[in-house]
Each structure stands twice: as C-alpha cells, then as structure tokens.
Write an enzyme that holds these catalytic residues in place. Sequence first.
Site, PDB file in Angstrom:
ATOM      1  N   ARG A 167      12.657  -2.855  -7.054  1.00  0.00           N
ATOM      2  CA  ARG A 167      11.952  -2.693  -8.318  1.00  0.00           C
ATOM      3  C   ARG A 167      12.855  -1.911  -9.258  1.00  0.00           C
ATOM      4  NH1 ARG A 167       9.207  -6.299  -6.970  1.00  0.00           N
ATOM      5  NH2 ARG A 167       6.979  -6.295  -6.497  1.00  0.00           N
ATOM      6  N   GLU A 219      10.863  -4.841 -17.547  1.00  0.00           N
ATOM      7  CA  GLU A 219      11.020  -6.306 -17.561  1.00  0.00           C
ATOM      8  C   GLU A 219      10.046  -6.864 -18.598  1.00  0.00           C
ATOM      9  OE1 GLU A 219      10.797  -7.721 -13.506  1.00  0.00           O
ATOM     10  OE2 GLU A 219      12.325  -6.313 -12.886  1.00  0.00           O
ATOM     11  N   HIS A 246      14.879 -11.414 -12.197  1.00  0.00           N
ATOM     12  CA  HIS A 246      13.884 -11.175 -11.122  1.00  0.00           C
ATOM     13  C   HIS A 246      13.519 -12.475 -10.393  1.00  0.00           C
ATOM     14  CE1 HIS A 246      10.402  -8.328  -9.778  1.00  0.00           C
ATOM     15  NE2 HIS A 246      10.869  -9.063  -8.775  1.00  0.00           N
TER      16      HIS A 246
HETATM   17  O1  A2R Z   1      10.276   5.036   4.765  1.00  0.00           O
HETATM   18  P1  A2R Z   1       9.942   4.172   5.945  1.00  0.00           P
HETATM   19  O2  A2R Z   1      10.607   4.633   7.206  1.00  0.00           O
HETATM   20  O3  A2R Z   1       8.476   3.875   6.063  1.00  0.00           O
HETATM   21  O4  A2R Z   1      10.677   2.755   5.624  1.00  0.00           O
HETATM   22  C1  A2R Z   1      10.222   1.897   4.606  1.00  0.00           C
HETATM   23  C2  A2R Z   1      11.018   2.067   3.324  1.00  0.00           C
HETATM   24  N1  A2R Z   1      10.405   3.012   2.391  1.00  0.00           N
HETATM   25  C3  A2R Z   1      11.017   4.100   1.894  1.00  0.00           C
HETATM   26  N2  A2R Z   1      12.255   4.575   2.075  1.00  0.00           N
HETATM   27  C4  A2R Z   1      12.577   5.715   1.426  1.00  0.00           C
HETATM   28  N3  A2R Z   1      11.732   6.389   0.614  1.00  0.00           N
HETATM   29  C5  A2R Z   1      10.476   5.940   0.401  1.00  0.00           C
HETATM   30  N4  A2R Z   1       9.646   6.612  -0.401  1.00  0.00           N
HETATM   31  C6  A2R Z   1      10.077   4.740   1.061  1.00  0.00           C
HETATM   32  N5  A2R Z   1       8.930   4.017   1.080  1.00  0.00           N
HETATM   33  C7  A2R Z   1       9.148   2.971   1.899  1.00  0.00           C
HETATM   34  O5  A2R Z   1      11.031   0.771   2.709  1.00  0.00           O
HETATM   35  C8  A2R Z   1      10.546   0.452   5.008  1.00  0.00           C
HETATM   36  O6  A2R Z   1      11.686   0.397   5.818  1.00  0.00           O
HETATM   37  C9  A2R Z   1      10.843  -0.253   3.696  1.00  0.00           C
HETATM   38  C10 A2R Z   1       9.721  -1.181   3.230  1.00  0.00           C
HETATM   39  O7  A2R Z   1       9.557  -2.185   4.172  1.00  0.00           O
HETATM   40  P2  A2R Z   1       8.346  -3.230   4.115  1.00  0.00           P
HETATM   41  O8  A2R Z   1       7.073  -2.461   3.941  1.00  0.00           O
HETATM   42  O9  A2R Z   1       8.489  -4.137   5.281  1.00  0.00           O
HETATM   43  O10 A2R Z   1       8.548  -3.986   2.757  1.00  0.00           O
HETATM   44  P3  A2R Z   1       9.361  -5.341   2.478  1.00  0.00           P
HETATM   45  O11 A2R Z   1       8.498  -6.514   2.781  1.00  0.00           O
HETATM   46  O12 A2R Z   1      10.699  -5.286   3.115  1.00  0.00           O
HETATM   47  O13 A2R Z   1       9.488  -5.271   0.896  1.00  0.00           O
HETATM   48  C11 A2R Z   1      10.129  -4.179   0.246  1.00  0.00           C
HETATM   49  C12 A2R Z   1      10.021  -4.285  -1.259  1.00  0.00           C
HETATM   50  C13 A2R Z   1       8.675  -4.725  -1.826  1.00  0.00           C
HETATM   51  O14 A2R Z   1       7.732  -3.707  -1.841  1.00  0.00           O
HETATM   52  C14 A2R Z   1       9.044  -5.165  -3.230  1.00  0.00           C
HETATM   53  O15 A2R Z   1       9.108  -4.058  -4.092  1.00  0.00           O
HETATM   54  C15 A2R Z   1      10.445  -5.701  -3.051  1.00  0.00           C
HETATM   55  O16 A2R Z   1      10.876  -5.269  -1.746  1.00  0.00           O
HETATM   56  O17 A2R Z   1      10.383  -7.099  -3.086  1.00  0.00           O
END
Ligand code: A2R
Length: 317
Positions: A228, A257, A275
């Site tokens: 994002r 955007e 995007h």
């Molecule tokens: O932080 P963790 O260990 O829960 O790992 C998650 C990480 N994550 C963060 N890392 C650092 N600081 C944060 N505040 C934080 N919040 C989350 O991002 C996890 O490894 C990753 C997200 O993985 P998923 O929930 O499987 O999301 P996905 O499907 O890979 O999509 C990621 C993003 C979407 O939300 C859209 O914004 C974009 O990719 O398309």
Amino acid sequence: MTRPDVLVAAPLPPVTMAALDDAFVVHRLWEGVADDVLSRVRGMAASTLAGPVRDDLFARLPALEVIANFGVGYDNIDMVAAVARGLVVTNTAGVLDEEVADLTIGLLLATLRRIPAAERFLRDGLWRDGNFPLSPSLRGRRVGIIGLGGIGKAIARRLDGFAVDIAYHGRTRQGDVGYPWYPSVEALAGACDVLIAIVPGGASTRHLVDARVLAALGPQGVLINVSRGTVVDEAALIAALQAGTILASGLDVFEREHDVPEALLALDNVVLLPHIGSASAITRQAMGRLMVDNLVAWFETGRPLTPVPETRIMPSS
Ligand code: A2R
C-alpha cells in the site's frame, strides 16, 4: 428464501456483478440508493477501488451484517467501526498470491534492468546510434521482504529460483521459515540491498519505510512497493531517489491514488505502475467469485469462507 439485499460500493467486473445479481437483490451505490432501501441492506460488497468505507455509511445501514471486500487488503474499511458494530468482514485472501508475486518479480527486474527505459530507447530510434547503457543487476543481491505472509512467501519461492539471498521482517519470527529474520525494518534494510514491501496497509504500517530505512538501504539500494502507498514515506523516497542515496525504486502503489506526484514522474530511476498487482482478468474473476461465495456462505450458514482476523468468526471448513 427471500434473497438478501446487498449493496455494491463500486462497479466490479461484469462476471462478478452477474453473480451478485443471481444471488441477491443488488443495489448500486454509485447510482444512488434511497434511505428506506439502505435500511434493508444486510450485506455489502466493498472494494479498495471504491474508496473508504466509513462509519457514516454504516450508520445508514442499520441491518448490515457482513462486508465482503474485493481484495486481500482491507485498509479501505474502518475496522474499528465495523468491529464495534459487530460486522463480519471478509477478504479475498489466497486467490491472488501467485498473481501479485508474478507482478512483483516483473517489477523488480524491470527496475533493476531498466526494461521500460530500454524499450523506450528502441522505440525512439536511439539504438541505431549506439547501445543502451549497461544496467544494474539482480546478481549478487540480498533481498529483504517486509511481510512474509501469503504473498511474501510466494515472492520468496520465486526468488529462490533466482539464486539470491533472502531475509525478512515481520512483527514475529516464523519458526518454520529458514530465511533470516530481522526485528526491525531498519535492521533488515541494513543487511539487504533490495527491499520488497508486502505488508497490509493501515495505521500500524504507516511509513514503515521512512528516511532512516532508506538511508540504511544505501546507495545501491532498490525499494519495491507492492503493498500500500501508505507503507512508504513517499516524500522521503523522492528525496532519496533525487539525491541518489538509494539507487532505484519500483512502485505499484502510491500514497494518494490515482494522483502520482510530478516529482516521481520526473525521475528516471523509477518504474511506476497503476496498482496492477492482482489486475489480470483471471485473478480478478477468482477474487470476485470468492467475494460472492463469502456473502452466500454467510447468509446460508453463518460461516464465511475467508473472514479477516479482527472479526473472530471461524471460517467454514
Ligand atoms: O507481523 P507478522 O509476523 O504478523 O507478519 C505479517 C506482516 N505484518 C507486519 N509486519 C511488520 N509490521 C506490521 N505492523 C505488520 N503487520 C503485518 O505482513 C505477515 O507476514 C504479513 C501479512 O501477511 P498476510 O496476512 O498473509 O497478507 P498477504 O495476503 O500476504 O497480503 C499482504 C498485503 C495486503 O494486505 C495488501 O495490502 C497487499 O499485500 O496486497
């Protein structure tokens, strides 16, 4: 059973609109919907493309139970308000990982090997007068992935085949992952010369990549953002690119955007995309199918397929 009333926030692919029309009584927000109709609405199809979904809209939807988002990121939805109102929120997790990972690798290589500039060079007839300048390379680089989730892992699987070192940052170290983990983005940047951001948007990741991170990445550093726009301090990135304190950047997302700053457009060490991470016909179709299936599952069984973690609803097995 009477078909539930569903509000659609913005136009979706025709095949998705047709599936919604088949299953529900559909109201199109952009066509204008009277308040007495909104008061019957039990489900909503939202999308990042449609802009923010805020509490003022929820207030006009007293019967709303579920919001199905078209997209894996749901920072377009005011989750504090949604949770306070007991709404179930679903996303399209899983069906776009491979597509976004493909695009990420394409953007990384386009940025390093300067593929768009090379093509412009040929089209402009400049090849007749000499060869295109030698480009930077992926060879010998160490790639840091910020957010090793579903999409981050799909990117890492591809990078394994490119014979580069990989490291990652997330809030927690993942026990079953062999790549080195760094406890901060700055530490990861200091150990790598490519950073790929693929975390969710929203307040907790706002400006995770800032001037300090870019300084740590260094003069050979390359930043790829496919998450994002809010994740990167765009002003700090522009300053670093202008000053040459990092080498280059590939961006699929922007802070505002579809309003890309002139200062970015003026740079020749960037590759800028509108995007398009998940934007293939087949993947957008799959996302639409999952979004509709989530609404159907909620109304038929009370167990949506892919609820987001905040709603604490168990997915159906
Ligand atoms: O932080 P963790 O260990 O829960 O790992 C998650 C990480 N994550 C963060 N890392 C650092 N600081 C944060 N505040 C934080 N919040 C989350 O991002 C996890 O490894 C990753 C997200 O993985 P998923 O929930 O499987 O999301 P996905 O499907 O890979 O999509 C990621 C993003 C979407 O939300 C859209 O914004 C974009 O990719 O398309």
